[in-house]
Design an enzyme around this catalytic site. Sequence first.
Site, PDB file in Angstrom:
ATOM      1  N   TYR A   1       0.843  -1.198   0.000  1.00 43.05           N
ATOM      2  CA  TYR A   1       0.000   0.000   0.000  1.00 43.05           C
ATOM      3  C   TYR A   1       0.881   1.253   0.000  1.00 43.05           C
ATOM      4  CZ  TYR A   1      -2.954   3.750   1.763  1.00 43.05           C
ATOM      5  OH  TYR A   1      -3.580   4.963   1.929  1.00 43.05           O
TER       6      TYR A   1
ATOM      7  N   PHE B   1      -2.305  11.710   7.806  1.00 42.29           N
ATOM      8  CA  PHE B   1      -1.984  10.830   8.929  1.00 42.29           C
ATOM      9  C   PHE B   1      -3.285  10.075   9.252  1.00 42.29           C
ATOM     10  CE2 PHE B   1       2.516  11.223  10.140  1.00 42.29           C
ATOM     11  CZ  PHE B   1       2.902  11.888   8.991  1.00 42.29           C
TER      12      PHE B   1
ATOM     13  N   GLY C   1       2.971  -4.808  11.237  1.00 43.25           N
ATOM     14  CA  GLY C   1       3.171  -3.595  10.429  1.00 43.25           C
ATOM     15  C   GLY C   1       2.798  -2.296  11.120  1.00 43.25           C
TER      16      GLY C   1
HETATM   17  N1  UFG Z   1      -6.171  -0.411  16.716  1.00 46.92           N
HETATM   18  C1  UFG Z   1      -6.587  -1.212  17.758  1.00 46.92           C
HETATM   19  N2  UFG Z   1      -7.783  -1.862  17.621  1.00 46.92           N
HETATM   20  C2  UFG Z   1      -8.574  -1.755  16.511  1.00 46.92           C
HETATM   21  C3  UFG Z   1      -8.132  -0.903  15.458  1.00 46.92           C
HETATM   22  C4  UFG Z   1      -6.922  -0.253  15.595  1.00 46.92           C
HETATM   23  O1  UFG Z   1      -5.900  -1.355  18.762  1.00 46.92           O
HETATM   24  O2  UFG Z   1      -9.636  -2.371  16.457  1.00 46.92           O
HETATM   25  C5  UFG Z   1      -4.896   0.322  16.850  1.00 46.92           C
HETATM   26  C6  UFG Z   1      -3.908  -0.023  15.749  1.00 46.92           C
HETATM   27  O3  UFG Z   1      -3.169  -1.183  16.108  1.00 46.92           O
HETATM   28  C7  UFG Z   1      -3.072   1.245  15.687  1.00 46.92           C
HETATM   29  C8  UFG Z   1      -4.066   2.369  16.030  1.00 46.92           C
HETATM   30  O4  UFG Z   1      -5.144   1.703  16.689  1.00 46.92           O
HETATM   31  O5  UFG Z   1      -2.105   1.225  16.681  1.00 46.92           O
HETATM   32  C9  UFG Z   1      -4.597   3.074  14.804  1.00 46.92           C
HETATM   33  O6  UFG Z   1      -5.056   2.096  13.867  1.00 46.92           O
HETATM   34  P1  UFG Z   1      -5.922   2.453  12.579  1.00 46.92           P
HETATM   35  O7  UFG Z   1      -6.198   1.161  11.868  1.00 46.92           O
HETATM   36  O8  UFG Z   1      -7.069   3.295  12.962  1.00 46.92           O
HETATM   37  O9  UFG Z   1      -4.948   3.352  11.721  1.00 46.92           O
HETATM   38  P2  UFG Z   1      -3.482   3.038  11.172  1.00 46.92           P
HETATM   39  O10 UFG Z   1      -2.565   3.919  11.956  1.00 46.92           O
HETATM   40  O11 UFG Z   1      -3.153   1.618  11.106  1.00 46.92           O
HETATM   41  O12 UFG Z   1      -3.698   3.442   9.650  1.00 46.92           O
HETATM   42  C10 UFG Z   1      -3.520   4.698   9.159  1.00 46.92           C
HETATM   43  C11 UFG Z   1      -4.349   4.860   7.890  1.00 46.92           C
HETATM   44  C12 UFG Z   1      -3.824   3.960   6.812  1.00 46.92           C
HETATM   45  C13 UFG Z   1      -2.348   4.211   6.638  1.00 46.92           C
HETATM   46  C14 UFG Z   1      -1.619   4.021   7.936  1.00 46.92           C
HETATM   47  C15 UFG Z   1      -0.164   4.360   7.818  1.00 46.92           C
HETATM   48  O13 UFG Z   1      -5.700   4.559   8.144  1.00 46.92           O
HETATM   49  O14 UFG Z   1      -4.501   4.231   5.607  1.00 46.92           O
HETATM   50  O15 UFG Z   1      -2.161   4.894   8.903  1.00 46.92           O
HETATM   51  O16 UFG Z   1       0.569   3.654   8.762  1.00 46.92           O
HETATM   52  F1  UFG Z   1      -1.835   3.338   5.757  1.00 46.92           F
END
Ligand code: UFG
Length: 324
Positions: free
Chosen positions: A140, A168, A285
């Site tokens: 991605y 972000f 990741g």
């Molecule tokens: N998390 C939980 N439980 C859940 C969902 C998320 O503990 O049910 C945690 C994740 O592990 C992470 C944090 O909450 O630590 C944020 O997670 P999100 O899935 O909301 O967001 P991300 O940081 O993984 O993703 C965002 C964008 C993506 C992008 C990524 C870059 O949504 O599109 O940042 O790292 F690719």
Amino acid sequence: MNILVCGGAGYIGSHVLKHLRAKGHSCHVLDNFSSGHEWALLGASCSKADILDQAALDKIFSARPFDVVMHFCARSLVAESVTDPALYYRNNVSGTLNLLETMQKHGVNKLVFSSTAAIFGEPQEEIISEAHPRQPLNPYGHSKLMVEQMLQDFAEAGGLDSIALRYFNAAGADPEAELGEVHEPETHLIPNILLSLLDGESRREFKIFGKDYPTPDGTCVRDYIHVNDLASAHVLGMEYLFEHPGAHVFNLGSQRGYSVLEVMQACEQISGKKVNYQFAGRRPGDPARLVASSLLAQQELGWQAEYSLEQIIETAWNWHQSLS
Ligand code: UFG
């Protein structure tokens, strides 16, 4: 302005679309509805089409004049990109190349592109500036970085001015609760917490992924940014392009990080309910901390995040309640 909003039926695209129309711009949407929703258009005109379909693109660009294209169409699930990279390179890279070539063919030379913090990979700095090394950890992130590179090359070759906005953690919902986040499956933190607080069928179990990160409370820290703040950055970015030709990149965040536990506590306070949660293992990741510097966007675009974490959660909570 006449604006083509590609992916205008999706979560971020639909909020930007509403904002653009409220500012008096004339918008037409292109969406394949793979993850977007008809209701999210709020009556805007739309062509159901895929950016992989060059003939359909040609038809849309022949039918109307466009001054600017805003490009939100993308597959955006990190885990899915690891198991099915072809889907990401095809949609996000080949699809965007089709779009750029069609724009050039029809003399449209201004693009606002949705990029992501995922292009940076494992953070090497507390606050991530635009100059931070770009070493994506998954297909991605690679696919988005490839498009950023294409945009640089197209600008150097002359004729295409672009601005890549690296979001972000996009979150929150339309304050009028006409729009909000609906993903299937839902993977994002705030909707997952709020869905666990709802009664009835939509109620889901909430898990915190990891409690042993090198952060103050052991859970991951992220920079949450309201979709309407992203929308205002798109308008400012578009205006900036008319004054500043070339290819530009900006990080969009609030420069403030919140841990998963802090977000959960804020959700409890706003909803007045207790979250029933469990700790689970780390999600592959996930970097420990991702927080943006918003200095460049502030200096160049005159933009900064206006919505607080509380307002992000309040708008999302109102939205999720309106659905249940
Ligand atoms: N998390 C939980 N439980 C859940 C969902 C998320 O503990 O049910 C945690 C994740 O592990 C992470 C944090 O909450 O630590 C944020 O997670 P999100 O899935 O909301 O967001 P991300 O940081 O993984 O993703 C965002 C964008 C993506 C992008 C990524 C870059 O949504 O599109 O940042 O790292 F690719």
